[in-house]
Design an enzyme around this catalytic site. Structure first.
Site, mmCIF file in Angstrom:
data_model
loop_
_atom_site.group_PDB
_atom_site.id
_atom_site.type_symbol
_atom_site.label_atom_id
_atom_site.label_comp_id
_atom_site.label_asym_id
_atom_site.label_seq_id
_atom_site.Cartn_x
_atom_site.Cartn_y
_atom_site.Cartn_z
ATOM 1 N N CYS A 211 40.322 -50.945 22.793
ATOM 2 C CA CYS A 211 41.055 -51.986 22.079
ATOM 3 C C CYS A 211 40.170 -53.227 21.900
ATOM 4 C CB CYS A 211 42.366 -52.289 22.804
ATOM 5 S SG CYS A 211 43.585 -53.160 21.789
ATOM 6 N N HIS B 110 44.849 -46.622 23.891
ATOM 7 C CA HIS B 110 44.714 -46.885 25.327
ATOM 8 C C HIS B 110 44.901 -45.607 26.157
ATOM 9 C CE1 HIS B 110 44.661 -51.345 25.362
ATOM 10 N NE2 HIS B 110 45.317 -51.211 24.214
ATOM 11 N N GLU C 23 44.026 -45.095 29.147
ATOM 12 C CA GLU C 23 44.313 -45.431 30.548
ATOM 13 C C GLU C 23 45.803 -45.545 30.830
ATOM 14 O OE1 GLU C 23 44.084 -49.539 28.600
ATOM 15 O OE2 GLU C 23 43.247 -47.524 28.294
#
EC number: 6.3.5.3
Length: 223
Positions: free
Chosen positions: A86, A196, A198
């Protein structure tokens, strides 16, 4: 796998990234502050998401000029893997580590939702845990994720297999050219992506589709 997570004013996804790396690798990452000029020996450096310096000037423009970035550039030149997610992707582009540019979303709105990604190149240190053409789920949360590159640059990265992820058909949230969601450098050790991974690494969080990216990097170190 030894890893480091870069911290800058305005980044707000560092804790998520630290938690993901710790859970998957079994080792807590070291944290690197913006003013540091040296980075310890690690296998992976991550610049997480957020809004560094409030996104003033351009997203990532100020962060890309902080002292820590020269240390990251030096490590990347030596082959250390670097991941920007990002705002981290935006910073890597501004620092010249990745080609192209990231512009305001075509909708001119902040987009926060889950999308689908297609793995375009599964033969890299970041994607080998996935199958070629596999479609995975991944959340996005950004206002300036519209990837753009001129015709020559676009032809080059497409021809070299530097596009690792595309938004699956009908899910492009920002207007990115060729539905590009993630790009790596020519050397193959620096990756930037807007989604994302994660935030989707275990069933308790709704799925583990993002785990493959980190597992891929871990497998390379363990090999």
């Amino acid at each position: 796998m030894k890893s480091a997570v870069v911290q800058l004013p305005g980044l707000n996804r560092d804790r998520d990234m630290i938690a993901a790396l710790t859970k998957i690798s079994g080792h807590q990452p070291v944290t690197i502050w913006q003013t540091e000029t040296e980075i310890p020996d690690v296998d992976l450096i991550v610049i997480p998401g957020g809004f560094s310096y409030g996104d003033y000037l351009r997203c990532g423009a100020i962060a890309a000029r902080m002292p820590v970035m020269q240390a990251i550039i030096d490590k990347a030149a030596k082959g250390v893997k670097v991941l920007g997610v990002c705002n981290g992707f935006q910073i890597l582009v501004e620092a010249g580590l990745l080609p192209g540019a990231l512009m305001r979303n075509a909708s001119l709105k902040f987009v926060c939702r889950e999308i689908k990604l297609k793995v375009v190149n599964a033969e890299t240190d970041f994607t080998r845990a996935y199958a070629q053409g596999q479609v995975i789920r991944c959340p996005v949360a950004h206002h300036d994720g519209n990837y753009f590159a001129d015709e020559a640059t676009l032809a080059k990265i497409e021809g070299n297999g530097q596009v690792l992820f595309r938004y699956a058909e009908g899910t492009n949230p920002n207007g990115s050219i060729n539905d590009i969601a993630g790009v790596m450098n020519e050397k193959g050790n620096v990756l930037g992506m807007m989604p994302h991974p994660e935030n989707l690494i275990e069933a308790a969080h709704g799925g583990s589709d993002g785990r493959g990216l980190f597992a891929s990097a871990l497998d390379v170190v363990a090999a």
